[in-house]
Scaffold this motif. Sequence first.
Motif, PDB file in Angstrom:
ATOM      1  N   HIS A  39    -155.846  28.996  74.936  1.00 27.26           N
ATOM      2  CA  HIS A  39    -156.828  29.116  75.169  1.00 27.26           C
ATOM      3  C   HIS A  39    -156.569  28.465  77.083  1.00 27.26           C
ATOM      4  CE1 HIS A  39    -159.980  30.462  72.450  1.00 27.26           C
ATOM      5  NE2 HIS A  39    -159.368  29.429  71.989  1.00 27.26           N
ATOM      6  N   PRO A  40    -156.927  29.104  78.035  1.00 27.37           N
ATOM      7  CA  PRO A  40    -156.163  28.430  79.220  1.00 27.37           C
ATOM      8  C   PRO A  40    -156.696  27.241  79.415  1.00 27.37           C
ATOM      9  CG  PRO A  40    -158.546  30.021  79.688  1.00 27.37           C
ATOM     10  CD  PRO A  40    -157.876  30.652  78.191  1.00 27.37           C
ATOM     11  N   VAL A  41    -156.017  26.667  79.619  1.00 27.97           N
ATOM     12  CA  VAL A  41    -156.266  25.303  80.459  1.00 27.97           C
ATOM     13  C   VAL A  41    -156.158  25.484  81.533  1.00 27.97           C
ATOM     14  CG1 VAL A  41    -155.585  22.991  79.775  1.00 27.97           C
ATOM     15  CG2 VAL A  41    -155.385  24.488  77.935  1.00 27.97           C
ATOM     16  N   TYR A  42    -156.727  24.019  82.373  1.00 31.65           N
ATOM     17  CA  TYR A  42    -156.745  23.344  83.543  1.00 31.65           C
ATOM     18  C   TYR A  42    -155.263  23.092  83.767  1.00 31.65           C
ATOM     19  CZ  TYR A  42    -161.870  24.376  84.659  1.00 31.65           C
ATOM     20  OH  TYR A  42    -163.190  25.398  84.913  1.00 31.65           O
ATOM     21  N   LYS A  43    -154.654  23.512  84.875  1.00 28.86           N
ATOM     22  CA  LYS A  43    -153.581  22.843  85.739  1.00 28.86           C
ATOM     23  C   LYS A  43    -153.893  21.057  86.168  1.00 28.86           C
ATOM     24  CE  LYS A  43    -150.229  22.463  89.185  1.00 28.86           C
ATOM     25  NZ  LYS A  43    -149.346  22.771  90.718  1.00 28.86           N
ATOM     26  N   ASP A  44    -154.889  20.231  85.914  1.00 25.25           N
ATOM     27  CA  ASP A  44    -154.870  19.116  85.689  1.00 25.25           C
ATOM     28  C   ASP A  44    -155.054  18.190  85.237  1.00 25.25           C
ATOM     29  OD1 ASP A  44    -155.444  19.583  88.540  1.00 25.25           O
ATOM     30  OD2 ASP A  44    -157.481  18.610  89.021  1.00 25.25           O
ATOM     31  N   THR A  45    -155.651  19.011  83.449  1.00 25.58           N
ATOM     32  CA  THR A  45    -155.252  18.595  81.939  1.00 25.58           C
ATOM     33  C   THR A  45    -153.377  18.421  81.451  1.00 25.58           C
ATOM     34  OG1 THR A  45    -157.444  19.442  81.917  1.00 25.58           O
ATOM     35  CG2 THR A  45    -156.151  19.245  80.055  1.00 25.58           C
ATOM     36  N   ILE A  46    -153.140  19.777  82.070  1.00 22.00           N
ATOM     37  CA  ILE A  46    -151.730  19.566  82.175  1.00 22.00           C
ATOM     38  C   ILE A  46    -150.809  18.211  82.514  1.00 22.00           C
ATOM     39  CG2 ILE A  46    -149.412  20.664  81.958  1.00 22.00           C
ATOM     40  CD1 ILE A  46    -151.405  22.367  80.036  1.00 22.00           C
ATOM     41  N   THR A  47    -151.268  18.600  83.657  1.00 26.65           N
ATOM     42  CA  THR A  47    -150.970  17.337  84.253  1.00 26.65           C
ATOM     43  C   THR A  47    -151.361  16.154  84.312  1.00 26.65           C
ATOM     44  OG1 THR A  47    -150.553  18.492  86.437  1.00 26.65           O
ATOM     45  CG2 THR A  47    -150.230  15.818  86.520  1.00 26.65           C
ATOM     46  N   TYR A  48    -152.725  15.949  83.439  1.00 27.69           N
ATOM     47  CA  TYR A  48    -152.851  14.491  82.536  1.00 27.69           C
ATOM     48  C   TYR A  48    -152.222  14.387  81.505  1.00 27.69           C
ATOM     49  CZ  TYR A  48    -155.618  10.868  80.600  1.00 27.69           C
ATOM     50  OH  TYR A  48    -156.497   9.963  79.468  1.00 27.69           O
ATOM     51  N   TRP A  49    -151.750  15.588  80.894  1.00 29.74           N
ATOM     52  CA  TRP A  49    -151.220  15.203  79.337  1.00 29.74           C
ATOM     53  C   TRP A  49    -149.702  14.652  79.648  1.00 29.74           C
ATOM     54  CZ3 TRP A  49    -153.706  19.885  76.770  1.00 29.74           C
ATOM     55  CH2 TRP A  49    -154.663  19.768  76.832  1.00 29.74           C
ATOM     56  N   SER A  50    -149.226  14.888  80.346  1.00 30.80           N
ATOM     57  CA  SER A  50    -148.200  14.750  81.188  1.00 30.80           C
ATOM     58  C   SER A  50    -147.794  13.353  81.180  1.00 30.80           C
ATOM     59  CB  SER A  50    -147.393  16.228  82.145  1.00 30.80           C
ATOM     60  OG  SER A  50    -147.297  17.476  81.682  1.00 30.80           O
ATOM     61  N   ASP A  51    -148.417  13.184  82.739  1.00 31.21           N
ATOM     62  CA  ASP A  51    -148.503  11.946  82.876  1.00 31.21           C
ATOM     63  C   ASP A  51    -148.805  10.918  81.676  1.00 31.21           C
ATOM     64  OD1 ASP A  51    -147.962  12.937  85.596  1.00 31.21           O
ATOM     65  OD2 ASP A  51    -150.502  12.408  85.606  1.00 31.21           O
ATOM     66  N   LEU A  52    -149.879  11.111  80.821  1.00 29.32           N
ATOM     67  CA  LEU A  52    -150.229  10.167  79.942  1.00 29.32           C
ATOM     68  C   LEU A  52    -148.233   9.974  79.265  1.00 29.32           C
ATOM     69  CD1 LEU A  52    -151.818   8.720  77.753  1.00 29.32           C
ATOM     70  CD2 LEU A  52    -152.024  10.366  76.378  1.00 29.32           C
ATOM     71  N   VAL A  53    -147.539  10.948  78.881  1.00 36.36           N
ATOM     72  CA  VAL A  53    -146.552  11.173  77.937  1.00 36.36           C
ATOM     73  C   VAL A  53    -145.368  10.243  78.931  1.00 36.36           C
ATOM     74  CG1 VAL A  53    -144.237  12.305  77.739  1.00 36.36           C
ATOM     75  CG2 VAL A  53    -146.600  13.569  76.616  1.00 36.36           C
ATOM     76  N   GLN A  54    -145.856  10.139  80.796  1.00 38.52           N
ATOM     77  CA  GLN A  54    -145.025   9.453  80.778  1.00 38.52           C
ATOM     78  C   GLN A  54    -145.661   7.350  81.157  1.00 38.52           C
ATOM     79  OE1 GLN A  54    -141.666   9.787  82.621  1.00 38.52           O
ATOM     80  NE2 GLN A  54    -142.331  11.851  80.894  1.00 38.52           N
ATOM     81  N   GLU A  55    -146.873   7.926  81.002  1.00 34.19           N
ATOM     82  CA  GLU A  55    -147.041   5.986  80.635  1.00 34.19           C
ATOM     83  C   GLU A  55    -146.870   5.727  79.216  1.00 34.19           C
ATOM     84  OE1 GLU A  55    -149.089   3.068  81.846  1.00 34.19           O
ATOM     85  OE2 GLU A  55    -148.614   4.144  83.080  1.00 34.19           O
ATOM     86  N   ALA A  56    -147.212   6.737  78.131  1.00 34.84           N
ATOM     87  CA  ALA A  56    -146.775   5.959  76.795  1.00 34.84           C
ATOM     88  C   ALA A  56    -145.394   5.579  76.777  1.00 34.84           C
ATOM     89  CB  ALA A  56    -147.210   6.859  75.688  1.00 34.84           C
ATOM     90  N   ARG A  57    -144.462   6.055  77.609  1.00 37.35           N
ATOM     91  CA  ARG A  57    -142.606   5.325  77.042  1.00 37.35           C
ATOM     92  C   ARG A  57    -142.860   4.478  78.231  1.00 37.35           C
ATOM     93  NH1 ARG A  57    -140.906  11.930  79.032  1.00 37.35           N
ATOM     94  NH2 ARG A  57    -140.476  12.701  77.301  1.00 37.35           N
ATOM     95  N   ARG A  58    -143.117   4.050  79.031  1.00 34.86           N
ATOM     96  CA  ARG A  58    -143.364   2.692  79.809  1.00 34.86           C
ATOM     97  C   ARG A  58    -143.785   1.633  78.970  1.00 34.86           C
ATOM     98  NH1 ARG A  58    -144.264   6.247  84.540  1.00 34.86           N
ATOM     99  NH2 ARG A  58    -146.359   5.751  84.341  1.00 34.86           N
TER     100      ARG A  58
END
Length: 70
Positions: free
Chosen positions: A24-43
Motif C-alpha cells: 500500500h502507498p505510505v506517506y513520505k513523512d512516515t518513511i522519514t519518521y521510520w528512518s529517523d527512528l532507526v537513527q535514534e535507535a542506533r544512537r
Amino acid sequence: MQLHGSILENLENAIASARRLRGHPVYKDTITYWSDLVQEARRARQEPSCAQFDALGVAIARLESELAER
C-alpha cells in the motif's frame, strides 16, 4: 524526535505498521519518521547504559528490512 514509550516499543510499532502497509502507498513523512527512528535507535545502542542492546539491534535490522522493500 518525540517518542511515546521506549525506543524499542516505537521500533516494534513501526515494524508492525510497515508490515500491515505492505503493498500500500505510505506517506513520505512516515518513511522519514521510520528512518529517523532507526537513527535514534542506533544512537541509543551506543549509550553505555543501554539495557536493550541486543533487542534494539534485532528491531533495527527488521525495520531496515521493511524500509529496503519500499
